[in-house]
Design an enzyme around this catalytic site. Structure first.
Site, PDB file in Angstrom:
ATOM      1  N   GLY A 162    -102.482  67.636   7.543  1.00 23.00           N
ATOM      2  CA  GLY A 162    -101.264  67.006   6.773  1.00 23.00           C
ATOM      3  C   GLY A 162    -100.526  67.900   6.114  1.00 23.00           C
ATOM      4  CB  SER A 163     -98.529  68.260   3.615  1.00 23.37           C
ATOM      5  OG  SER A 163     -97.313  68.671   2.890  1.00 23.37           O
TER       6      SER A 163
END
Length: 461
Positions: free
Chosen positions: A237-238
């Site tokens: 994520g990210s």
């Protein structure tokens, strides 16, 4: 197709889930001991979730002293049985940028912003942090060789840890059908210090090399935990999704052996990726040197390797805090060896590792990284976000976003589309007929907020 059914199709396609029959969760069983050759670890059985956790497995030697800014080394041999029952120390952390202007906007320059954040060492952190967690369903390693999901945490390459990720959620959502791994890697200046000096007597992208080393650990050892090394999906994520992107393009897509079969990105993060010796990475290196006792040393990198870790941590925090609001000073660079060319070029050429891709974005990726109280126009904002922009690029941004709401809304769009949304489409286009795209309707950005949600929320909203 109903959402639940679509979720199962996606999981089956990308992870290759083979559903396993649940065990009796009320039965008390002693967790097995796994022999890794260099050490033996005993996990802890979680009767409530019917899974066994191994927390704090060392996958590499301590990256301290002479190992600073070098590729990860094999872990030392350890006698006896290690109880893997607690999360490890987090890698040393740094704050997000808080400055109103970019300190690297004009290169060459005589000084970089002196914004500083004074702090003691963050509790629960340490330089010796290269550990991972593993979870498998039941009380003993599954005999059939389950698909494996490897999670890479986000945090702008300057913060984050494996502690916030609940491995049990993934095991439960897969109906006991996967083995799950979460890793830690060096962050900030400890993981992503660049420049000619590091190239000459160290290893660039040390944080990425940590992740790569952990993936090789998975390839070698996951079968001992009931996972199938040929059915590995990497997910992040990210900045963790940005890391997944980097592994997709690593070695121009020719990584051998194949370390993962599929990739999932939640909010693909791709800020400016410079060549290792471009002016901005060199300026950051010299800023690190200037904040230590190494400025007058004939070998600044050797000097930095001998510096007290708290001095380096303070420099890490100062430089991070002095960055432009919502941005991060450290991150992957084009090193010419592991990352051979820019991500945009590699993806355009479809030089990729892996066989399939699922990419997830949020509706509004930008606002959390934009100062919602600033009054600058979009042209100025773009020039700060991308310090190498010239007049031609600034005019193009103004023309592209003119009329799309307020100046603040335009800034939010520039941030979200340039650094999260567009990279997602670059990835999708690199996997023709082998990729899936999902959008979640979240009004706040970052999939970091989604990490604590069930898998169904992250894949199907």
């Amino acid at each position: 197709m109903k959402k639940r059914a679509l979720q199962q199709v996606l999981l089956a396609t990308l992870v290759g889930v083979a559903l396993a029959e649940p065990s009796l969760s009320g039965q008390k069983m002693s967790a097995p001991i796994i022999d890794l050759g260099y050490a033996r670890y005993q996990g802890v059985f979680d009767a409530h979730n019917n899974l066994t956790n191994f927390r704090g497995i060392r996958y590499a030697a301590a990256p301290t002293g002479k190992n600073r800014w070098r590729a990860p080394q094999a872990p030392p041999n350890t006698s006896g049985v290690q109880l893997a029952n607690a999360n490890p120390l987090m890698c040393l952390q740094a704050p997000t940028g808080a400055a109103s202007t970019n300190p690297y906007s004009s290169i060459p320059h005589s000084a970089i912003s002196q914004l500083k954040v004074q702090t003691r060492q963050t509790p629960g952190t340490g330089e010796d942090c290269l550990f991972l967690n593993v979870a498998f369903p039941g009380t003993k390693p599954p005999s059939e060789g389950l698909p494996t999901v490897v999670w890479i945490h986000g945090g702008g390459y300057i913060s984050g840890s494996l502690g916030a990720f609940q491995l049990g959620d993934i095991v439960r959502e897969s109906k006991q059908g996967v083995v799950v791994v979460a890793m830690q890697y060096r962050l900030g200046l400890f993981g992503f210090l660049s420049g000619n000096k590091v190239k000459e007597n160290g290893d660039l992208n040390a944080g990425l090399l940590d992740q790569h080393f952990a993936l090789r650990w998975v390839h070698e050892h996951i079968s001992k935990f009931g996972g199938d090394p040929n059915k590995v999906t990497i997910w992040g994520g990210s900045a963790g999704a940005g890391s997944v992107l980097q592994h997709v393009i690593a070695e121009d897509g020719k990584t051998t052996p194949e370390l993962f079969r599929a990739a999932i990105t939640s909010s693909t993060f791709l800020p400016s990726q410079y060549k290792f010796n471009d002016p901005i990475p060199e300026a950051i290196y010299h800023k690190v040197v200037s904040q230590t006792i190494c400025s007058k040393s004939s070998d600044t990198l050797a000097c930095l390797r001998a510096v007290n870790v708290q001095v380096l941590e303070q420099a890490n925090k100062n430089i991070g805090y002095a960055s432009f609001f919502g941005t991060f000073s450290f991150g992957p660079v084009v090193d010419g060896t592991f990352i051979k060319q820019s991500a945009t070029k590699a993806l355009k050429q479809r030089k990729v590792n892996g066989q399939a891709l699922l990419a997830v974005t949020n509706t509004n990726e930008g606002p959390v990284f934009v100062d919602q109280h600033a009054h600058a126009n979009v042209t100025h904002f773009a020039s700060q976000l991308f310090p190498n922009f010239g007049p031609r690029q600034e005019v193009a941004v103004t023309r592209q976003y003119n009329g799309l709401g307020s100046q603040l809304n335009q800034q939010n769009l520039v941030m979200g589309e340039s650094i999260f949304v567009c990279p997602t489409y670059y990835l999708l286009n690199a996997f023709p007929d082998r990729s899936f795209k999902l959008i979640t309707p979240r009004t706040t950005a970052t999939s970091l907020l989604a990490v604590n949600q069930p898998l169904s929320t992250m894949l199907i909203s």
